[in-house]
Design a protein around this motif. Structure first.
Motif, PDB file in Angstrom:
ATOM      1  N   ALA A  31       1.100  -1.023   0.511  1.00 13.32           N
ATOM      2  CA  ALA A  31       0.302   0.097   0.063  1.00 13.32           C
ATOM      3  C   ALA A  31       0.517   1.235  -0.183  1.00 13.32           C
ATOM      4  O   ALA A  31       0.536   2.239  -0.790  1.00 13.32           O
ATOM      5  N   GLU A  32       1.869   1.036   0.662  1.00 14.70           N
ATOM      6  CA  GLU A  32       2.813   2.261   0.836  1.00 14.70           C
ATOM      7  C   GLU A  32       3.387   2.052  -0.871  1.00 14.70           C
ATOM      8  O   GLU A  32       3.667   3.606  -1.309  1.00 14.70           O
ATOM      9  N   ALA A  33       4.022   1.840  -1.428  1.00 16.17           N
ATOM     10  CA  ALA A  33       4.738   1.570  -2.129  1.00 16.17           C
ATOM     11  C   ALA A  33       3.576   1.881  -3.965  1.00 16.17           C
ATOM     12  O   ALA A  33       4.325   3.077  -5.024  1.00 16.17           O
ATOM     13  N   VAL A  34       2.020   1.155  -3.756  1.00 14.86           N
ATOM     14  CA  VAL A  34       1.330   1.446  -5.096  1.00 14.86           C
ATOM     15  C   VAL A  34       0.373   2.553  -5.190  1.00 14.86           C
ATOM     16  O   VAL A  34      -0.645   2.788  -6.269  1.00 14.86           O
ATOM     17  N   GLY A  35       0.182   2.560  -4.005  1.00 13.95           N
ATOM     18  CA  GLY A  35      -1.003   3.998  -3.606  1.00 13.95           C
ATOM     19  C   GLY A  35      -2.266   3.498  -3.737  1.00 13.95           C
ATOM     20  O   GLY A  35      -2.276   2.463  -3.755  1.00 13.95           O
ATOM     21  N   GLU A  36      -2.722   4.516  -3.014  1.00 15.65           N
ATOM     22  CA  GLU A  36      -5.143   4.065  -2.903  1.00 15.65           C
ATOM     23  C   GLU A  36      -5.215   3.359  -4.402  1.00 15.65           C
ATOM     24  O   GLU A  36      -4.733   3.728  -5.637  1.00 15.65           O
ATOM     25  N   GLY A  37      -5.957   2.810  -3.993  1.00 19.44           N
ATOM     26  CA  GLY A  37      -6.383   1.799  -5.353  1.00 19.44           C
ATOM     27  C   GLY A  37      -5.707   0.508  -5.976  1.00 19.44           C
ATOM     28  O   GLY A  37      -6.271  -0.201  -7.059  1.00 19.44           O
ATOM     29  N   GLY A  38      -4.226   1.074  -5.269  1.00 21.99           N
ATOM     30  CA  GLY A  38      -3.258  -0.674  -6.432  1.00 21.99           C
ATOM     31  C   GLY A  38      -3.605  -1.854  -5.415  1.00 21.99           C
ATOM     32  O   GLY A  38      -4.682  -1.739  -4.832  1.00 21.99           O
ATOM     33  N   ARG A  39      -2.471  -2.680  -6.237  1.00 18.59           N
ATOM     34  CA  ARG A  39      -3.186  -4.448  -4.799  1.00 18.59           C
ATOM     35  C   ARG A  39      -1.550  -4.730  -5.418  1.00 18.59           C
ATOM     36  O   ARG A  39      -1.005  -4.365  -5.750  1.00 18.59           O
ATOM     37  N   GLY A  40      -2.030  -5.802  -4.018  1.00 16.26           N
ATOM     38  CA  GLY A  40      -0.496  -6.516  -4.197  1.00 16.26           C
ATOM     39  C   GLY A  40      -0.744  -7.790  -5.359  1.00 16.26           C
ATOM     40  O   GLY A  40      -1.746  -7.745  -5.826  1.00 16.26           O
ATOM     41  N   PRO A  41      -0.001  -8.980  -4.778  1.00 14.22           N
ATOM     42  CA  PRO A  41       0.167 -10.211  -5.221  1.00 14.22           C
ATOM     43  C   PRO A  41      -1.333 -11.323  -5.391  1.00 14.22           C
ATOM     44  O   PRO A  41      -1.108 -11.119  -4.389  1.00 14.22           O
ATOM     45  N   TYR A  42      -1.146 -11.668  -6.842  1.00 12.56           N
ATOM     46  CA  TYR A  42      -2.360 -12.720  -6.563  1.00 12.56           C
ATOM     47  C   TYR A  42      -2.373 -13.548  -5.562  1.00 12.56           C
ATOM     48  O   TYR A  42      -1.454 -14.160  -5.161  1.00 12.56           O
ATOM     49  N   ALA A  43      -3.612 -14.235  -4.341  1.00  4.89           N
ATOM     50  CA  ALA A  43      -2.806 -15.279  -4.415  1.00  4.89           C
ATOM     51  C   ALA A  43      -2.316 -16.270  -4.873  1.00  4.89           C
ATOM     52  O   ALA A  43      -1.935 -17.737  -4.452  1.00  4.89           O
ATOM     53  N   GLU A  44      -3.696 -16.454  -5.919  1.00  5.74           N
ATOM     54  CA  GLU A  44      -2.895 -17.654  -6.351  1.00  5.74           C
ATOM     55  C   GLU A  44      -1.779 -18.233  -7.568  1.00  5.74           C
ATOM     56  O   GLU A  44      -0.947 -19.320  -7.228  1.00  5.74           O
ATOM     57  N   GLU A  45      -0.824 -16.739  -7.759  1.00  6.89           N
ATOM     58  CA  GLU A  45       0.301 -16.672  -8.337  1.00  6.89           C
ATOM     59  C   GLU A  45       1.185 -16.792  -7.384  1.00  6.89           C
ATOM     60  O   GLU A  45       2.616 -17.422  -6.931  1.00  6.89           O
ATOM     61  N   LEU A  66       4.988  -7.796  -6.753  1.00  9.21           N
ATOM     62  CA  LEU A  66       4.117  -7.663  -5.203  1.00  9.21           C
ATOM     63  C   LEU A  66       2.884  -6.883  -5.494  1.00  9.21           C
ATOM     64  O   LEU A  66       2.651  -6.989  -3.965  1.00  9.21           O
ATOM     65  N   GLY A  67       3.368  -6.520  -6.778  1.00  9.78           N
ATOM     66  CA  GLY A  67       2.205  -5.040  -6.496  1.00  9.78           C
ATOM     67  C   GLY A  67       2.093  -4.436  -7.762  1.00  9.78           C
ATOM     68  O   GLY A  67       2.896  -4.614  -8.511  1.00  9.78           O
ATOM     69  N   GLU A  68       0.978  -3.929  -8.419  1.00 10.59           N
ATOM     70  CA  GLU A  68       0.983  -2.838  -9.528  1.00 10.59           C
ATOM     71  C   GLU A  68      -0.080  -1.677  -8.891  1.00 10.59           C
ATOM     72  O   GLU A  68      -0.864  -2.230  -7.558  1.00 10.59           O
ATOM     73  N   PRO A  69       0.250  -0.455  -9.192  1.00 13.23           N
ATOM     74  CA  PRO A  69      -0.666   0.572  -9.393  1.00 13.23           C
ATOM     75  C   PRO A  69      -2.381   0.978  -9.517  1.00 13.23           C
ATOM     76  O   PRO A  69      -2.013  -0.438 -10.082  1.00 13.23           O
ATOM     77  N   ALA A  70      -2.686   1.566  -9.249  1.00 19.12           N
ATOM     78  CA  ALA A  70      -4.116   1.025  -9.749  1.00 19.12           C
ATOM     79  C   ALA A  70      -4.429   1.558 -11.169  1.00 19.12           C
ATOM     80  O   ALA A  70      -4.965   0.649 -12.170  1.00 19.12           O
ATOM     81  N   CYS A  71      -3.190   2.184 -12.235  1.00 20.42           N
ATOM     82  CA  CYS A  71      -3.365   2.307 -13.869  1.00 20.42           C
ATOM     83  C   CYS A  71      -2.733   1.142 -13.961  1.00 20.42           C
ATOM     84  O   CYS A  71      -2.231   1.492 -15.287  1.00 20.42           O
TER      85      CYS A  71
END
Length: 129
Positions: A31-45, A66-71
């Motif tokens: 959350a700190e790195a990708v900001g509001e609306g971003g996501r972490g890694p998918y559990a399945e992967e 580990l994640g990506e921003p909302a865009c």
């Protein structure tokens, strides 16, 4: 001194499949790195089930997203880190942050505690399937 990892499995939502929150020493690093609306890694992967998920640490140093921003990561870049087991230590190093160069911060986890936490999160996720 070792860092403390906590992996939380979030239920699937309207936009994404079940994903993870990754806390290091009480801080939500995704959350700190990708900001509001971003996501972490998918559990399945990320979590090991019948094989080895991306969070499973081996002697091979490999980059893990580990994640990506909302865009989306294709637009602004992904949050990623190198994960490697070195004997009784699991190391996360050479961070890459969306929209910026690598960050040199390194986290070191006790390998046994790391394995227990990743296995616990895997079990939590598997029980919801």
């Amino acid at each position: 001194m070792f860092n403390r990892l906590e992996v939380r499995v979030l239920p699937p939502g309207s936009r994404w499949a079940a994903q993870l929150q990754l806390w290091i020493d009480g801080e939500d690093v995704v959350a700190e790195a990708v900001g509001e609306g971003g996501r972490g890694p998918y559990a399945e992967e990320a979590l090991p089930t019948n094989g080895r998920g991306r969070l499973w640490a081996t002697g091979e140093r490999r980059r893990v997203v580990l994640g990506e921003p909302a865009c989306t990561g294709g637009c602004c870049g992904f949050l990623s880190v190198f994960v490697q087991r070195q004997g009784c230590i699991v190391e996360w190093s050479d961070w890459q942050l969306p929209g910026s160069e690598a960050r040199p911060r390194t986290f070191r986890f006790d390998a046994d505690q790391y394995d227990v936490e990743v296995a616990r999160a895997s079990s939590d996720w598997a029980s919801t399937q």
